[in-house]
Design an enzyme around this catalytic site. Structure first.
Site, mmCIF file in Angstrom:
data_model
loop_
_atom_site.group_PDB
_atom_site.id
_atom_site.type_symbol
_atom_site.label_atom_id
_atom_site.label_comp_id
_atom_site.label_asym_id
_atom_site.label_seq_id
_atom_site.Cartn_x
_atom_site.Cartn_y
_atom_site.Cartn_z
ATOM 1 N N PRO A 115 0.828 -1.222 0.000
ATOM 2 C CA PRO A 115 0.000 0.000 0.000
ATOM 3 C C PRO A 115 0.857 1.265 0.000
ATOM 4 C CG PRO A 115 -0.853 -1.601 1.569
ATOM 5 C CD PRO A 115 0.460 -2.134 1.101
ATOM 6 N N GLY A 119 3.712 3.916 5.276
ATOM 7 C CA GLY A 119 4.836 3.565 6.131
ATOM 8 C C GLY A 119 5.184 2.097 6.165
ATOM 9 N N GLY A 122 7.542 0.781 0.822
ATOM 10 C CA GLY A 122 7.276 0.298 -0.532
ATOM 11 C C GLY A 122 8.381 0.616 -1.521
ATOM 12 N N SER A 123 8.930 1.825 -1.479
ATOM 13 C CA SER A 123 9.979 2.204 -2.432
ATOM 14 C C SER A 123 11.242 1.379 -2.219
ATOM 15 C CB SER A 123 10.302 3.693 -2.309
ATOM 16 O OG SER A 123 9.213 4.489 -2.706
ATOM 17 N N SER A 124 11.664 1.234 -0.965
ATOM 18 C CA SER A 124 12.878 0.471 -0.709
ATOM 19 C C SER A 124 12.684 -1.006 -1.032
ATOM 20 C CB SER A 124 13.347 0.648 0.737
ATOM 21 O OG SER A 124 12.391 0.171 1.649
ATOM 22 N N ALA A 125 11.444 -1.491 -0.974
ATOM 23 C CA ALA A 125 11.189 -2.883 -1.346
ATOM 24 C C ALA A 125 11.453 -3.092 -2.836
ATOM 25 C CB ALA A 125 9.760 -3.272 -0.993
ATOM 26 N N ASP A 167 14.583 0.529 7.206
ATOM 27 C CA ASP A 167 13.801 -0.175 6.194
ATOM 28 C C ASP A 167 14.685 -1.117 5.391
ATOM 29 O OD1 ASP A 167 11.959 1.562 7.168
ATOM 30 O OD2 ASP A 167 11.562 2.594 5.276
#
Length: 335
Positions: A115, A119, A122-125, A167
């Site tokens: 989502p 928090g 998502g971007s680092s994933a 993260d």
């Protein structure tokens, strides 16, 4: 490489369990990754380098309303820039270490169901999944502490995105991880002390997040760094307290005192509320969850919460209380 020549690599959503946001301030945190949400890259050999767009990279819309909704969900820049910056950093890393990548090319596409703006990292994933794919495709081994640093540099140095190590360490190590970003160790080695913990030590935990987007949680988030750098006592002491809470939770888990964890999570958020300007929607979400007897704190910068609950009856009450507020509730499957 998989039998059909396709490499699929994933990185999972991250929840900051306790200690955050002290990870960028030489503090300590505990985080976990869970496979309910993930980012994935798919690669296959090609005579060129091609990055294939995702829905968040589209430039054709059905209407202005469609465009507006897309920008609200995905922002203005999409995910291709994350892949571009990752490939650039990967190439630089290999060149610096004398790794010959040859002339082999590839096509890569990405997908994410994490989502947006709640928090869960998502971007680092997406970046982490990209690096995992590149490492397999080119058979390059990058030590985990070093990989977390490189992934952070993609966002901070290449793209100018404010971020901390928590993260990236969580998504590189996966599972439940204790992190100590001790200043002296960071200065000496370039990374902190990262210790995997057994997820079975955890009490019953839930994740809840907003289904509908709203304004960011911390309106004045960016002044905390300036206040910390100026040595403002309240902020400096808060970072030390959050680090101490991470140690207390770790001790409680290792000693089997699961019932002590919820109160420590509540203390994490209560202190955050005292020094940050938090959006009222996020305060209401935390208070609604706590009204059932559960504990609650942010998973990251707001929009999603994590907490403990006593039993299935309390979990059912959590769902009955939060879902009418357009807040989804789940039991995370820690990966």
């Amino acid at each position: 490489m998989e039998n059909n020549g396709i490499i699929r690599s994933r990185a999972y959503a991250r929840a900051g369990f306790v200690g955050n946001p002290s990870d960028g301030y030489n503090g300590k945190t505990i985080s976990f990754t869970f496979d309910d949400f993930y980012a994935e890259t798919v690669m296959y050999e090609a005579p060129y380098i091609e990055l294939l767009p995702n829905r968040r990279d589209r430039s054709i819309y059905n209407s202005l309303d469609d465009l507006e909704q897309s920008v609200r969900e995905c922002g203005y820049y999409g995910g291709i820039r994350l892949l571009q910056a990752s490939l650039k950093r990967f190439r630089e890393y290999c060149r610096k270490r004398g790794v010959d990548l040859g002339s082999k090319g590839f096509a890569m596409r990405y997908f994410s169901n994490i989502p947006h703006h709640v928090g869960m990292a998502g971007s680092s994933a997406i970046i982490t999944a990209c690096f995992r794919g590149l490492a397999r495709f080119y058979d390059v081994d990058i030590p985990r502490p070093e990989l977390a640093n490189i992934i952070l540099s993609v966002e901070t140095d290449e793209l100018g995105i404010g971020a901390g190590l928590q993260d990236r360490v969580a998504q590189v190590y996966q599972g439940l991880t204790y992190m100590d970003f001790n200043k002296a160790k960071m200065a000496q080695t370039g990374y902190g002390d990262y210790v995997p913990l057994d997820p079975s030590l955890l009490p019953n935990i839930y994740i809840a997040f907003k289904r509908e987007l709203s304004e960011g949680s911390e309106v004045f988030h960016n002044d905390i760094r300036a206040r910390f750098n100026l040595g403002e006592r309240q902020v400096v002491e808060a970072m030390q307290t959050w680090a101490g809470l991470a140690d207390q939770v770790r001790a409680a888990l290792l000693e089997g005192r699961k019932n002590d964890v919820g109160e420590l999570l509540n203390a994490n958020f209560d202190l955050r509320r005292r020094i940050y300007a938090i959006h009222p929607d996020n305060i209401r979400m935390v208070e609604a969850a706590r009204s059932t007897g559960a504990s609650a704190k942010f998973t990251g910068s707001g929009g999603a919460i994590v907490g403990t609950y006593a039993d299935d009856a309390m979990f059912a009450e959590l769902k009955q209380t939060l879902e009418p507020l357009s807040i989804a509730v789940l039991k995370p499957n820690i990966i």
